[in-house]
Design a protein around this motif. Sequence first.
Motif: not given
Lengths: 95, 484
Positions: B343-364
Amino acid sequence: MSVDKKTVAKIAKLARIRVDEEQQEALSGELNQILGWIEQLSELDTEGVEPMTSVVSMTQPLREDVVNDGHYVDQVTKNAPESAHGFFAVPKVIE
Amino acid sequence: MSYRVKGNTGEWEVVIGLEVHAQVISKSKLFSGASTKFGADPNDQVSLVDAAMPGMLPVLNKQVVEQGIRTGLGLRAQINLKSVFERKNYFYADLPQGYQISQFLEPIVGKGNLTLDLEGGETRVVGIERMHLEQDAGKSIHDQHPTQSYIDLNRTGVALMEVVSDPDLRSPEEAGAYLRKMRSILRYLGTCDGNMDEGSMRADVNVSVRKPGDELGTRTETKNVNSIRYVMQAVEFEAKRQVKVLEDGGEIVQETRQFDPSNGSTRSLRSKEEAHDYRYFPDPDLLPLVLDPKWVEEIKASIPELPDEKKERFIKDFGLSSYDAGILVIDRDRADFYEEVTKGGDPKVAANWVTGDFFGALNKSGLTLAETPVSAKQLGGLIALIKDNTISGRTAKEVFEAMWETSKDADTIVEEKGLKQISDTGPIEAAIDEIMAANPSQVEAFRGGNEKLIGWFVGQTMKATGGKANPGMVNQLLKKKLAG
């Protein structure tokens, strides 16, 4: 179909019933008689007849998923030859 | 590429079938009103039915039947409107009835299939042979007494679903992918929690080997393997062991084996010969289960969007790669989280953020999705700021870290830290002019043809503006000014 002494011994073992050697001969005779009697049924033509698993003409009743039983360890283990700390205690079974 | 085991006589193909035992989510047991809760005191959740006291009669749990139907539908399988419970006879200390009530000739669920998500976004469909309902056994504890085993019947009679696959799997990776997908589907459906370490999902692993193109070889069955990694290890070990036996001129014996997690091997369980003479027959205490087709339709209508459909939709509507979509739909919470972020507006960028930085931070930080300090809405807010050029992608990472620390909204942090991107030409031009004036030799070199120097100028400009200048604008202005 005929039941010999070896089959009797096997059935007894599967059922965990001790049947002594001398009883096996007699039992095989008895079992053969019973089977012979039941085999008369195969003379009937059952083509297209569904196997009957119950004499009651109804289907399986269902109960709601409610917890309304349990919490009586003492009763559950009351008849156990041995129990400990709420467990049944049995001779060691390890495969 | 096909998985092959190399032997001295060439390459061997591995054929795998899995039987998954999944504990059904229900409050009470399959045939009794005792609780199914995990972790109670020994024998506290045992009814006289579970303890097999004489005269006790089983009564079937409606919810469990519904869960079975739901699972069948989720596996795109045929639902059998008539099924029959049978007795599977064997003696074991934790099976007080002397038989397990199971389904044999007429299971509740027939043929279906499941789609494997493989490496690189590839998929493959695997057949499901059947699924039936049955009772779980109790638990034996062998290490509390030197000569005795302790028996706890709390698990006795809890409902299990046994899902049998066709022998369609061909490598340890495929076996792993099958279990991951099965777990994902069961969790979406809410029919099994899929916690393998608590034993609520476990697998029997059937393995045989053959030369490619040959008839199926004799299989062995490794019982009760309780993690995906162990299943993969068991397949690999069994395949190699069988190849060696066959190449040494031996024969594979159809047998039950046990997995040893300490070294990843399997060993034969040489049970007595008659042990597998189960003498199934219809349980006289239970009538055939006949389902109302209307009920099945109602359940069908209540099935949520499952991972395969969700993945399709993410690819189609959001333009994601098969791989990214696959990662995002593994569980429902993740997929829901991602959809909220889009809903932030850019689904592809959202996917990169969720699978990248966000999951990374959760994991860490070792957190689960439910414990995240940054909500989906907040992450969507961050992405909206990138999209409308308030901040650059680079700055966004800094903002994200601060969000993770403080749980504050992205725009609050941008405001507080003054990170707003400079998109006015004035200050950027001023910075560029200053840099060019201070570095005449670099300007000379660039104009002399060393165009790579543009990177250096960009770096200097970003540094001068505290990283806040809009990078696109910096590039554009630099090119104009350097061109003279």
